[in-house]
Scaffold this motif. Sequence first.
Motif, short mmCIF file in Angstrom:
data_model
loop_
_atom_site.label_atom_id
_atom_site.label_comp_id
_atom_site.label_asym_id
_atom_site.label_seq_id
_atom_site.Cartn_x
_atom_site.Cartn_y
_atom_site.Cartn_z
N HIS A 10 58.30 0.10 -2.47
CA HIS A 10 59.72 -0.02 -2.81
C HIS A 10 60.54 1.22 -2.50
N ASP A 11 59.90 2.41 -2.40
CA ASP A 11 60.65 3.61 -2.03
C ASP A 11 61.05 3.58 -0.55
N LEU A 12 60.21 2.98 0.29
CA LEU A 12 60.43 3.00 1.73
C LEU A 12 61.21 1.78 2.22
N VAL A 13 61.01 0.65 1.56
CA VAL A 13 61.76 -0.57 1.92
C VAL A 13 62.34 -1.14 0.64
N PRO A 14 63.58 -0.81 0.30
CA PRO A 14 64.22 -1.32 -0.93
C PRO A 14 64.25 -2.84 -0.94
N SER A 15 64.30 -3.42 -2.14
CA SER A 15 64.18 -4.87 -2.28
C SER A 15 65.30 -5.65 -1.59
N HIS A 16 66.48 -5.01 -1.42
CA HIS A 16 67.55 -5.74 -0.75
C HIS A 16 67.27 -5.93 0.75
N GLU A 17 66.22 -5.26 1.25
CA GLU A 17 65.83 -5.44 2.65
C GLU A 17 64.67 -6.43 2.79
N TRP A 18 64.16 -6.93 1.67
CA TRP A 18 63.07 -7.90 1.74
C TRP A 18 63.61 -9.26 2.13
N GLN A 19 62.81 -10.00 2.86
CA GLN A 19 63.20 -11.36 3.23
C GLN A 19 63.15 -12.26 1.99
N LEU A 20 63.96 -13.30 2.01
CA LEU A 20 63.90 -14.30 0.96
C LEU A 20 62.73 -15.24 1.23
N ILE A 21 62.35 -16.00 0.23
CA ILE A 21 61.17 -16.88 0.34
C ILE A 21 61.55 -18.29 -0.07
N SER A 22 61.13 -19.25 0.73
CA SER A 22 61.33 -20.66 0.41
C SER A 22 59.97 -21.32 0.22
N ALA A 23 59.98 -22.60 -0.07
CA ALA A 23 58.72 -23.33 -0.27
C ALA A 23 57.89 -23.38 1.00
N LYS A 24 58.54 -23.18 2.16
CA LYS A 24 57.84 -23.26 3.44
C LYS A 24 57.40 -21.90 3.98
N THR A 25 57.77 -20.84 3.29
CA THR A 25 57.45 -19.50 3.77
C THR A 25 55.95 -19.24 3.75
N ASP A 26 55.41 -18.71 4.84
CA ASP A 26 54.02 -18.28 4.90
C ASP A 26 53.93 -16.92 4.21
N LEU A 27 53.30 -16.87 3.04
CA LEU A 27 53.28 -15.63 2.26
C LEU A 27 52.52 -14.51 2.95
N GLN A 28 51.44 -14.86 3.65
CA GLN A 28 50.68 -13.85 4.38
C GLN A 28 51.54 -13.22 5.47
N ALA A 29 52.27 -14.06 6.21
CA ALA A 29 53.14 -13.57 7.27
C ALA A 29 54.27 -12.72 6.66
N TRP A 30 54.75 -13.12 5.48
CA TRP A 30 55.81 -12.37 4.80
C TRP A 30 55.32 -10.96 4.46
N LEU A 31 54.10 -10.85 3.93
CA LEU A 31 53.55 -9.55 3.58
C LEU A 31 53.29 -8.68 4.80
N ILE A 32 52.84 -9.31 5.89
CA ILE A 32 52.62 -8.56 7.13
C ILE A 32 53.94 -8.00 7.65
N ASN A 33 55.00 -8.80 7.55
CA ASN A 33 56.32 -8.33 7.98
C ASN A 33 56.78 -7.17 7.11
N LEU A 34 56.53 -7.25 5.79
CA LEU A 34 56.89 -6.15 4.90
C LEU A 34 56.12 -4.89 5.26
N LYS A 35 54.84 -5.04 5.57
CA LYS A 35 54.04 -3.89 5.98
C LYS A 35 54.64 -3.24 7.23
N ASN A 36 55.06 -4.06 8.18
CA ASN A 36 55.68 -3.53 9.39
C ASN A 36 56.98 -2.81 9.08
N GLN A 37 57.75 -3.34 8.12
CA GLN A 37 58.98 -2.67 7.70
C GLN A 37 58.67 -1.29 7.12
N VAL A 38 57.59 -1.20 6.34
CA VAL A 38 57.20 0.09 5.76
C VAL A 38 56.87 1.10 6.85
N TYR A 39 56.09 0.67 7.85
CA TYR A 39 55.70 1.59 8.93
C TYR A 39 56.87 1.93 9.85
#
Length: 218
Positions: A171-200
């Motif tokens: 959360h220090d490197l990627v504030p929550s307002h930069e996180w993607q939103l999630i729907s019932a169809k969102t692939d959670l694993q892909a969402w986390l991988i994208n967050l990891k890429n945002q951190v790096y």
Amino acid sequence: MASSNHSQHCSKAVVKAIRSLWNDQKNICSDSIHQLINQTKHSSKRHGAAATLAMVVCELDSAETRKATITHVGDSRVYQLSKGASQWQCLTRDHNLLNELIDQQAQEQGRQAEFADYSREGMAGSLYSITECFALTADDSYLSGEAPERSFCKIDINSGDCIMVCTDGIHDLVPSHEWQLISAKTDLQAWLINLKNQVYDSDGNAYDNGTAILVRFV
């Protein structure tokens, strides 16, 4: 906590203590965790190893409504994204020097601090110094010490809601307002991988260790 040596050993001790308390159906609080992690002597090289905690316990009531108890120590956080919401909401208040100063100022002014006053960005690093955490010791002195302060709250969880538990390395490197939103169809694993890429890809370039756990309720 990356600033402490052998921090992974303290994190492991905290998790093992919680599992033991859960299996024995005992109250899981900072005092009981504090006592359990220090009943075993640790090697001197691990003295001072520290860890924060963010924990979510969910249960069903008689009406089959999910109730969640949020417990945390330090600056690991819990966020909620309610179904249909346009942004993530932070549910925890960091135990750090900055927030203690905010509380002190509000008290001096005779008012209650607003939750929005906490978790500020762009502040001096020293103000983010942790004021509460678990720690290991190599002797028996810590057993009689004071357990870290914990904070907790209770919330309702509805179908379609999401809960995110993460450390400051996220959360220090990627504030929550930069996180993607999630729907019932969102692939959670892909969402986390994208967050990891945002951190790096962030300005901090993943200078800290980071853990993120994402849950979507159905």
